[in-house]
Each structure stands twice: as structure tokens, then as C-alpha cells.
Scaffold this motif. Sequence first.
Motif: not given
Length: 195
Positions: A89-96, A105-109, A114-116
Motif C-alpha cells: 500500500i505504501k508503494i502505491l502511495f509513493e507512486k501516486g 494519506v498513508y499515515e492515516e491508512v 490497525k484500529k479495531p
Amino acid sequence: MGKNQLNELENYLKLPGLNTYFRSVANDTLVQIIHHYPEKKEEVITIFENMLTFLVDAEVKDNVIDTEFGGFFISDLIDLKLEQFLRKIKILFEKGYVNPFICGVYEEVEKNIKKPKDIFYGKRELLGLIDFYDDFFSPQEEYPESDDDFFFSNNYIPREEFVRRTHKKIGRNDPCPCNSGKKFKKCCLGKGIYD
């Protein structure tokens, strides 16, 4: 329809030039298969992993990159709590390749995956074709009116007030259907009888 055609759904998701809505419906079908047929969960998760790999390896020229679908797809992965896919998923964000306005944004994802599980997320009722269309075409509630928003203004027409033409449109110069012998425009046009 999809529970025994998982390979076809996977292939469909990978078609070039596919509309966002159609791709999202196919993906949502896979999500609902997980909810309704738990024995298929691992098979569907493998499809999601294949899809992530496919998107990570894709280039814009392949005509399979759809940032809106990327956002919806990742939202589904968040809802299913599939945090094992965070690296891809992070790679997809990095590629736009992801629209962050849909899933964050990735940090929110990373935080949300990880939340219940959200209490509001879950499986939906599976409707047969007839029930689906009965529900789809049933009269909808009127929206409340608002002076601030055109959509909610007095211009809103409830679904049950739409008129559906059941006969061929009568032209202005056609003979009037009342059989007066006059043209429609000189007889009943505008009286609300035939128009």
C-alpha cells in the motif's frame, strides 16, 4: 454470482481502461464474499494480494492505474484489517496511484488499518435480482429543503412525481388524437390531455 467465479472477478479487476465504478463493484463483490462465505476468505485475500502486486508493478501506460479505485480498494483493505499489505500500500502511495481524498494519506491508512473494526462496517444483505430492483425502484424519501443548496431547493422533484410517457410523442403538426380533424397545435396542445 461471484462466489464460484473468483478467477473471473480477479481478471475483470485487471482489465485496462475499466471504469472506476465497475472495478469498484467487482471489488465490493469480493469483500461481500468474505463476509457471506467465510470459507472463501483466504482465496479472496490471495486475490487482493495479487491485485496489489499487479498495481505496484503497473505503469501508467498500461491503462490500469485508477487513483479513485486505488482509494476505494485501500478503504476496503482498511475495513478488512488486512495490515499485512501495508508495505505494498505504501508503494502505491509513493507512486501516486492512490487518491488520498478517498482513503486518507498513508499515515492515516496505517493508523486506521490497525484500529479495531468500525461498528458500522459489516456485511450487507444479499438481495436476489427481483428484490434488488424492487428496492432500487421503490419511491425514495424527499430530501429536506434548504435555501443554501440548489440540490435541496424547491427544484427537487420526488421520484413518484416523474411522468413516464406510455405512448409515442405527438408532433405539433400531427393530427390531433381527439379526432377533431385539426392539427394537434391548433386543438389540444397545451391542454394537458395528450402532452
